[in-house]
Write an enzyme that holds these catalytic residues in place. Structure first.
Site, PDB file in Angstrom:
ATOM      1  CG  HIS A   1      87.320  40.640 -19.548  1.00 36.85           C
ATOM      2  ND1 HIS A   1      88.274  41.566 -19.889  1.00 36.85           N
ATOM      3  CD2 HIS A   1      87.562  40.307 -18.251  1.00 36.85           C
ATOM      4  CE1 HIS A   1      89.063  41.795 -18.850  1.00 36.85           C
ATOM      5  NE2 HIS A   1      88.652  41.037 -17.837  1.00 36.85           N
ATOM      6  CD  GLU A   2      86.475  37.355 -15.880  1.00 35.98           C
ATOM      7  OE1 GLU A   2      87.312  36.535 -15.445  1.00 35.98           O
ATOM      8  OE2 GLU A   2      86.556  38.571 -15.657  1.00 35.98           O
TER       9      GLU A   2
ATOM     10  CG  HIS B   1      91.475  37.199 -17.742  1.00 31.33           C
ATOM     11  ND1 HIS B   1      92.659  37.897 -17.780  1.00 31.33           N
ATOM     12  CD2 HIS B   1      90.519  38.094 -17.338  1.00 31.33           C
ATOM     13  CE1 HIS B   1      92.434  39.161 -17.415  1.00 31.33           C
ATOM     14  NE2 HIS B   1      91.157  39.304 -17.145  1.00 31.33           N
TER      15      HIS B   1
ATOM     16  CD  GLU C   1      91.776  42.652 -15.722  1.00 28.09           C
ATOM     17  OE1 GLU C   1      90.680  42.870 -16.270  1.00 28.09           O
ATOM     18  OE2 GLU C   1      92.031  41.580 -15.145  1.00 28.09           O
TER      19      GLU C   1
END
Length: 443
Positions: free
Chosen positions: A259-260, A263, A324
């Protein structure tokens, strides 16, 4: 911001024509689970080559309750010192201009006011044309700065250069390294090796994506109890040992880091900064109008506060929730291509939801947050998991063995609720049997 200002003045002098960005903030979450096998204790023999080498979900125990922050307060997006100084000056200029227009109008004699109104009525089409032209300029600027988001192909506004944004992220990296210099784990530490293998496996499995293969992913494990992890736009990965002790298993850790990384790959920091900068520029026009129209300064202050809150809750926070959700989707795809048990991603957010319930924290409406609610996030991932499993199969990953971790979580939840009810019933019975007889001894 003050720390960044004090530590970065020398760096700012090295940049000519410094652009302006705004911090892309991420809110705090809560979650509270630790399996009977903490990553920080038994990870020496861990291998990430295939799912057969990854431990499966075990029955979890509620052991810790900590703050979880998926990103730093800067959200891997540095706030340039120039913007910190200029933005308040722009607002101050808009306030002074609006207040001056109001005072000028008040000072006009009644006959001149009527002449001015009559002139405005006669030239209303010219005024309308001028305002419309200004609006067209903003629309043209917006559509000429649209780009496609990597991987998802979503159209998004991107004002700032990616290369310059990565250069500025080096300033933030230096700041974090200065702050945590004495707390960095060595490469020989087992916890560092776990993170290195997870990130290395994720990047190797997704090297067909140019944005992943072109970045050099450097690992930094910070010996801090905070449950925290973030990735800077230049590929610097920071993971706190509190996160390693808090995740239930390696699958959840892989999803969080995926997930990070998403980003950074999707350049969400530059995108959010671009949108915020565009909206702030537009808000200066409304800010000037508020201070010009409101008859008193107190009403103008209230109007300015309302305008800021409307921008925050109608644009900033919903846009953050969209980013997100997109990072969850792409991060899940990264994890699927790495042969991770993607079903664990949904359990992760259910655990966070349970943690807040256990702590008795009030549930805020989703529209007040920069992140989707934990419940909606888990449901969103549940809808994406079938597609992620297909991606996993197409990558010739070994079949998943063992029960679905989501089923294990539900069964444990059911068992936990039944146990609490039994204990409550037993305690109630004991209280009834042990009630003392009323006795009134002599005074």
């Amino acid at each position: 911001y003050r720390n960044f200002l004090n530590k970065g003045q020398r760096c700012l002098l090295n940049f000519s024509n410094t652009e302006v960005y705004k911090n892309a903030e991420h809110s705090w979450g809560r979650f509270c689970f630790q399996s009977s096998w903490p990553l920080g204790e038994k990870t020496t023999s861990l291998q990430i080559g295939s799912v057969e080498q990854l431990p499966h979900h075990s029955a979890w125990n509620i052991q810790i309750i900590r703050s979880f922050r998926a990103s730093p307060s800067f959200q891997a997006a540095p706030v340039p010192l120039f913007w910190i100084i200029v933005k308040p000056a722009q607002k101050l200029f808009a306030i002074i201009l609006g207040r001056s227009i109001r005072n000028w109008w008040k000072a006009l004699p009644p006959n001149k006011r009527e002449l001015f109104k009559e002139s405005a009525r006669k030239n209303k089409w010219k005024i309308l044309l001028g305002v419309s032209s200004l609006g067209v300029l903003f629309v043209v600027f917006y559509f000429t700065h649209l780009e496609e988001t990597p991987i998802t192909g979503r159209a998004r506004l991107l004002v700032f250069g990616k290369e310059h944004f990565r250069e500025l992220s080096q300033m933030e990296y230096d700041m974090w390294m200065e702050k945590f210099e004495s707390k960095m784990l060595p490469e020989t530490d087992a916890r560092y090796q776990v993170v290195e293998r997870v990130v290395g496996h994720l990047s190797e499995s997704n090297k067909d994506i140019p944005q992943v293969s072109t970045l050099e992913w450097l690992i930094h494990v910070v010996d801090e109890p905070d449950v925290n992890a973030f990735v800077l736009p230049n590929g610097q990965v920071f993971v706190f040992t509190g996160l390693l002790n808090a995740v239930s298993d390696i699958h959840q850790l892989s999803f969080i880091l995926g997930h990070e990384i998403a980003h950074a790959v999707l350049e969400h920091a530059a995108e959010k900064a671009s949108l915020v900068h565009f909206l702030d520029f537009l808000s200066l026009i409304f800010l000037t109008m508020i201070w010009a129209i409101c008859p008193r300064d107190s009403l103008a202050v209230i109007g300015q506060w309302i305008q800021g809150k409307l921008q925050e809750f109608m644009f900033d926070r919903p846009y953050s929730r969209t980013l997100e959700a997109e990072a969850d989707k792409v991060g899940l795809q990264f994890a699927a291509k790495a042969c991770v048990d993607v079903r664990a991603s949904s359990v992760f957010w259910q655990q966070m939801e349970l943690a807040e319930t256990i702590q008795g924290q009030p549930k805020l409406p989703e529209w007040l947050s920069t992140h989707p609610s934990h419940e909606n996030r888990a449901e969103h991932l549940d809808r994406l998991i079938p597609e992620a499993l297909k991606i996993r199969e197409s990558c010739n990953c070994p079949s998943l063995s063992g029960p679905d971790p989501r089923l294990i979580f539900r069964l444990n939840m059911q068992h936990l609720l039944e146990s609490s009810k039994d204990r409550a019933t037993q305690n109630s019975t004991k209280r009834d049997l042990s009630k003392p007889k009323l006795d009134f001894p002599h005074t």
